[in-house]
Design a protein around this motif. Structure first.
Motif, short mmCIF file in Angstrom:
data_model
loop_
_atom_site.label_atom_id
_atom_site.label_comp_id
_atom_site.label_asym_id
_atom_site.label_seq_id
_atom_site.Cartn_x
_atom_site.Cartn_y
_atom_site.Cartn_z
N LEU A 82 0.74 -0.65 -0.09
CA LEU A 82 0.10 -0.32 0.40
C LEU A 82 0.96 1.24 0.10
CD1 LEU A 82 -3.20 1.31 0.14
CD2 LEU A 82 -2.51 0.80 2.64
N TYR A 83 2.20 1.17 0.42
CA TYR A 83 2.69 2.50 0.59
C TYR A 83 3.64 2.90 -0.65
CZ TYR A 83 6.97 5.44 2.29
OH TYR A 83 7.77 6.20 1.93
N LYS A 84 3.90 1.51 -1.74
CA LYS A 84 4.33 1.81 -2.79
C LYS A 84 3.30 2.19 -3.36
CE LYS A 84 7.17 1.15 -5.91
NZ LYS A 84 7.98 1.72 -6.79
N GLN A 85 1.62 1.71 -3.14
CA GLN A 85 0.00 2.91 -4.73
C GLN A 85 0.39 4.10 -4.66
OE1 GLN A 85 -3.05 0.63 -3.82
NE2 GLN A 85 -1.88 -1.48 -4.03
N ILE A 498 -1.97 -16.76 -23.16
CA ILE A 498 -1.71 -15.24 -23.84
C ILE A 498 -2.01 -14.82 -24.82
CG2 ILE A 498 -0.63 -13.02 -23.17
CD1 ILE A 498 0.57 -13.78 -20.91
N GLN A 499 -0.52 -15.01 -25.80
CA GLN A 499 -1.00 -14.28 -27.23
C GLN A 499 -2.67 -15.11 -28.05
OE1 GLN A 499 1.82 -16.01 -29.05
NE2 GLN A 499 3.22 -15.33 -28.32
N ARG A 500 -3.63 -16.61 -27.94
CA ARG A 500 -4.71 -16.69 -27.93
C ARG A 500 -5.64 -16.30 -27.28
NH1 ARG A 500 -4.65 -22.91 -28.71
NH2 ARG A 500 -6.21 -22.21 -29.68
N GLY A 501 -5.55 -14.91 -26.26
CA GLY A 501 -6.49 -14.77 -25.08
C GLY A 501 -6.92 -15.60 -24.66
N ILE A 502 -6.73 -16.58 -24.34
CA ILE A 502 -6.81 -17.58 -23.42
C ILE A 502 -7.12 -16.73 -21.76
CG2 ILE A 502 -7.21 -19.93 -21.86
CD1 ILE A 502 -5.95 -20.53 -24.95
N TRP A 503 -5.87 -16.44 -21.49
CA TRP A 503 -4.62 -16.26 -20.60
C TRP A 503 -4.54 -14.04 -20.46
CZ3 TRP A 503 -5.96 -19.41 -17.09
CH2 TRP A 503 -5.48 -21.51 -17.43
N LYS A 504 -4.77 -13.77 -19.19
CA LYS A 504 -4.61 -12.06 -19.43
C LYS A 504 -3.33 -12.22 -18.27
CE LYS A 504 -7.70 -9.51 -19.33
NZ LYS A 504 -9.70 -8.37 -19.86
N PRO A 505 -2.58 -11.48 -17.74
CA PRO A 505 -1.45 -11.16 -17.19
C PRO A 505 -1.66 -10.09 -16.49
CG PRO A 505 -0.78 -10.10 -19.18
CD PRO A 505 -2.09 -11.24 -19.76
N VAL A 506 -1.08 -10.26 -14.74
CA VAL A 506 -2.23 -9.33 -14.21
C VAL A 506 -0.39 -9.35 -13.45
CG1 VAL A 506 -4.17 -10.28 -13.67
CG2 VAL A 506 -3.25 -11.16 -12.36
N GLN A 507 -0.77 -7.91 -12.33
CA GLN A 507 0.08 -7.33 -12.00
C GLN A 507 -0.27 -7.76 -10.21
OE1 GLN A 507 0.79 -3.05 -11.40
NE2 GLN A 507 3.28 -3.84 -10.73
N PHE A 508 -1.28 -8.46 -9.97
CA PHE A 508 -0.97 -8.39 -8.41
C PHE A 508 -1.64 -9.81 -8.60
CE2 PHE A 508 -0.01 -4.14 -7.72
CZ PHE A 508 0.79 -4.07 -6.76
N ASN A 509 -2.07 -10.61 -7.17
CA ASN A 509 -2.28 -11.96 -7.28
C ASN A 509 -4.07 -11.17 -6.58
OD1 ASN A 509 -3.38 -14.13 -7.49
ND2 ASN A 509 -1.25 -15.39 -5.67
#
Length: 509
Positions: A82-85, A498-509
């Motif tokens: 939270l400090y980083k955000q 990711i290239q086929r649109g199945i997954w989407k990368p996220v930064q946080f869990n």
């Protein structure tokens, strides 16, 4: 140690004097930082932001923390994430700032934007009235506390017109249309009255109906055929497939108003066969005696069938002794009943036939014309006598033993299959073959090539709403450990998805 204690007592004495004089800000500056207790960090999963901020403002007021130090005290008590955000937020302002220059008001606004977005009161009140139920094992006080907690997001205290609000909420809870609910939830609470909700619901349903008619054309009315609620149609597939339509009559009195268990004649005695449990009108023995003449059943004319390939497969034949005569019968594990031809029926001296309530058809959907059914005596493989029911048909060479009789006669299919020769498939002359289906398929593939490629696609204009249980809570799991030997393959699979649109990368869990 004694000198340090004297210094500490002197500082406390000065602080008490300043507090007595009302100089709280000066006292806070002179107060040692070590004397300030630690405040808990914010946890989104366990506490609402508004409750947390109220607790923090109570904390700073109780410890007389001046305005310019509230932001710093807040930051040192938060998690590194939270400090980083907040630090990133400070650098992205119109006038970038360092994190130590951010005011408490700016931090409060940022947290409300991230963790306490504006709620739609219409949706919150819909959830309050439609999903609030007592959980198993929940006490009265726990239920009351949960109701108080849910009511805080509904803003009931600011309702101007209680009658209109009650009618609107009841209408929203009863409309039972996903598209209408989505349209209503988007409208602000101050702009949505009972009358306006009716207008939006009407416009949404009319627009959906017109759009459907525009794309697919106007729906044509079709007369509905209402079947008898006492009939059922089980189906089975075989060389001779039966489509049964059995009427559920009470076998005790032959009426259709009740079942045999509810029949009032369960203890009655039949006047014909003198047996207990049925009446004369429903006596099967009397029907078998009176129905001496074979009754021809109506059947629809056979349809002309175009043959593309002719498959020749040797039938499973077995000689069966029926009524002391050897009859060559075909074994069919897909058929439920047994069949004999009219010629065999005549050969067996025309046993008495009874009416059958079943309509039969072949695997090619052609009706099988039958004249009735009778019970014949046959012998098993071991020579034991057994009574079997046979359906007499006018179809040539239809002498068939079904799967039920195969089991009763003790016939082994495996032995017959081991003696059978190899199946052959003969192709019909190409000039007589019908190529219209093949040409239609090729035309369809050429017209819509994207439908038959190996790539994944998406449904257009379609939304999927996943509903969770009311008491469901999200659970955090750490990433699963992956063996080093398959990490490269796993990363490659991630990139491909990711290239086929199945997954989407996220930064946080």
């Amino acid at each position: 140690m004694e000198e340090q204690q004297q210094v500490y007592l002197e500082e406390n004495r000065k602080l008490m004097e300043l507090l007595v004089k009302g100089q709280t800000e000066t006292a806070a500056k002179l107060a040692p930082s070590a004397a300030l207790p630690k405040f808990s960090e914010y946890d989104l999963a366990t506490e609402l932001l508004t409750d947390y901020m109220n607790r923090y403002y109570t904390f700073v007021a109780a410890h007389s923390i001046p305005e310019e130090r509230k932001a710093n005290v807040f930051l040192i008590n938060q998690s590194p994430a939270l400090y980083k955000q907040i630090s990133n937020m400070a650098g992205q302002l119109e006038t970038p700032k360092l994190i130590n220059e951010v005011t408490m008001e700016e931090i409060d606004n940022f947290l409300k934007e991230q963790y306490d977005p504006p709620r739609f009161l219409v949706r919150e009140r819909y959830k309050f009235w439609s999903t609030m139920k007592r959980k198993p094992g929940e006490t009265i006080h726990e239920l009351a506390n949960r109701i108080r907690q849910e009511a805080t997001t509904c803003d009931f205290s600011n309702i101007d017109d209680p009658l209109d609000e009650a009618m609107r909420t009841r209408f929203v809870c009863s409309v039972n249309n996903e598209a209408v609910l989505k349209a209503l939830f988007k409208v602000k609470e101050t702009e949505l009255s009972f009358k306006r909700a009716i207008e939006i619901a009407t416009e949404t349903e009319d627009a959906a109906k017109i759009a459907k008619e525009t794309v697919y054309g106007e729906q044509q009315k079709v007369n509905k055929v209402q079947p008898d609620h006492r009939t059922k149609t089980p189906t089975g597939t075989s060389n001779y497939k039966e489509a049964r339509q059995t009427t559920f009559n009470c076998y005790r009195c032959n009426k259709t108003t009740h079942t045999a268990k509810e029949c009032p004649y369960r203890s009655a005695t039949c006047n014909f066969c003198q047996k207990l449990g049925h009446l004369r009108v429903a006596c099967r023995k009397r029907k078998a005696t009176t129905n001496k003449r074979p009754i021809a059943q109506k059947s629809t004319p056979k349809q002309q069938l175009k043959t593309i390939r002719r498959i020749h497969m040797e039938q499973l034949q077995k000689s069966i002794e029926i009524e002391e005569q050897i009859i060559e019968m075909e074994l069919d594990t897909g058929a439920c009943d047994n069949f004999i031809t009219e010629e065999v029926w005549c050969k067996l001296e025309k046993p008495v036939l009874s009416t059958t309530t079943t309509n039969y058809e072949s695997a090619s959907k052609h009706p099988i014309e039958v004249i009735g059914q009778c019970q014949l005596n046959a012998k098993t493989v071991k020579g034991n006598p057994i009574a079997l029911n046979f359906v007499v048909s006018r179809v040539p060479n239809l002498n068939l033993i079904g799967r039920g009789a195969i089991k009763l006669l003790g016939i082994s299919i495996d032995n017959l299959l081991s003696q059978q020769t190899t199946t052959t498939c003969k192709l019909v002359d190409q000039e007589t073959a019908d190529k219209s289906l093949q040409q239609s398929c090729e035309q369809l593939c050429n017209e819509f090539p994207d439908l038959f490629n190996n790539d994944l696609g998406c449904l257009k204009d379609y939304e999927l709403e996943i509903k969770f249980k009311a008491d469901a809570k999200p659970v955090f799991y750490k990433p699963r450990p992956v063996p080093f030997a398959i990490q490269d393959k796993l990363n490659l699979a991630y990139e491909t998805g990711i290239q086929r649109g199945i997954w989407k990368p996220v930064q946080f869990n």
